[in-house]
Enzyme design. Sequence first.
Site, PDB file in Angstrom:
ATOM      1  N   TYR A 118      28.179  42.268  27.857  1.00 20.22           N
ATOM      2  CA  TYR A 118      29.391  43.026  28.211  1.00 20.22           C
ATOM      3  C   TYR A 118      30.461  42.077  28.754  1.00 20.22           C
ATOM      4  CZ  TYR A 118      32.544  44.791  31.711  1.00 20.22           C
ATOM      5  OH  TYR A 118      33.672  44.972  32.476  1.00 20.22           O
ATOM      6  N   HIS A 119      30.078  41.262  29.760  1.00 17.75           N
ATOM      7  CA  HIS A 119      31.076  40.361  30.356  1.00 17.75           C
ATOM      8  C   HIS A 119      31.635  39.411  29.294  1.00 17.75           C
ATOM      9  CE1 HIS A 119      29.091  41.652  34.218  1.00 17.75           C
ATOM     10  NE2 HIS A 119      30.332  41.574  34.650  1.00 17.75           N
ATOM     11  N   THR A 177      37.619  41.355  33.843  1.00 22.16           N
ATOM     12  CA  THR A 177      36.637  41.409  34.927  1.00 22.16           C
ATOM     13  C   THR A 177      36.502  40.046  35.599  1.00 22.16           C
ATOM     14  OG1 THR A 177      34.329  41.804  35.433  1.00 22.16           O
ATOM     15  CG2 THR A 177      34.768  41.065  33.222  1.00 22.16           C
TER      16      THR A 177
END
Length: 382
Positions: free
Chosen positions: A181-182, A144
């Site tokens: 999450y990241h 990401t």
Amino acid sequence: MRVLVIGGDGYCGWATALYLSERGFDVGIVDSLVRRHWDLTLGVDTLTPITPIRHRIDRWRELTGREIDLFIGDICDYPFVQSFMRKFEPEAIVHFGEQRSAPFSMIDREHAVMTQVMNVTGNLNLLFAIKEFNKDIHLVKLGTMGEYGTPNIDIEEGYITIRHNGREDRLPYPKQPGSFYHLSKVHDSHNIQFACRIWGLRATDLNQGVVYGVLTDQTTHDEILVNRLDYDEVFGTALNRFCVQAAIGHPLTVYGKGGQTRGFLDIRDTVRCVEIAVSNPAAAGEFRVFNQFTEQFSVYDLAMMVQKVGCEAGMKIEVQHLPNPRVEKEEHYYNAKNTLLRDLGLEPHCLSESLLSSLLHFAIRYKDRVDTSQIMPTVTWK
Ligand code: NAD
Ligand code: USQ
């Protein structure tokens, strides 16, 4: 080429599996269906009524004559991973199969731990399976853009050349992720880089921006193939949420000042970028990083674009600045490089008024399915 799509029942994975299948790849889908389970436990649902995975795949076969193999299970379960590696013998693995929502990972301790344990374990299992079965398998991993955060310098594609005390080296770009999450993606990237360096594996980390849109050529063949479109506060992402909000006359939910700038891309470019990565494998021992987005926008700019297109179509759309539930910079420098995929042939679908208009009309078509209680943010970072 035999390509396994892990997470092939999800938003990006389903579109990619069908696209690759139509392009002549032999595709297998691996999915635990945990995302459908999380939707049920959170009480949220996709805007579009998605059919069960087996119905989707059967319909694809009826329409195109192309088979997609299906393996239902959790990649955190290593014997399951071994069994699909043995049966399918992939040449490339495209890994979408993770918990991918920042708000989900910030709900509480349990959700943070679940996100990091699942994502890191599943990814590690794939690395060990590639080492065990065939080190030539190319791992194409969805990372990401949020791994980098919002530094006050240009963002490079994975690596930066640093001069320090008279010496120079090309090093992994510094990471400042904005959610648990990241962070899990940063841990994955480190593990993949290590496996390439130590075992000589070949991998591409696709640092993807926020994806928007829902229609791809393949998912529009038939209603049974329709892709998911999330609009709820946990799994819905900025532009998709704004279009659904506009369709039901809800004010657009800009968090804070709205100067948060991110890389964005059309889902039709997601599938093409994966094809480009799979067709141009990394070298043995190479850990390659591509920034996978096509344009940068601030959240406020996106809301204004949706408002303009909607108002021109006679809709009444308000933009609302909500107290920001996240801890993030709301005004910042942002300039990320994204040339490597273009150099390999990506021709971007840029965000246009006609695309926004078609996304708005798509949302209007399903607006009776919207649960308005799922729109306002309740998960906070603090
Ligand atoms: P999604 O939730 O729609 O799909 C993920 C799929 O993976 C689901 O079908 C889920 O059941 C499956 N899955 C999750 N954990 C699994 C496990 N342990 N074993 C087997 N299957 C598992 O998510 P998405 O939006 O399609 O995102 C796919 C990937 O792309 C994610 O890794 C995400 O981080 C990345 N990504 C997404 C976006 C976006 O805007 N959607 C942007 C950048 C990166
Ligand atoms: N935002 C709003 N209003 C909303 C929703 C979001 O202003 O209603 C803001 C957020 O505060 C944030 C930005 O929009 O500043 C992006 O938020 P998002 O929910 O659209 O995206 P994000 O949480 O970053 O996560 C999504 C995907 C994730 C992927 C990531 C790519 O869920 O899987 O990794 O986009 S990136 O943003 O480049 O890290």
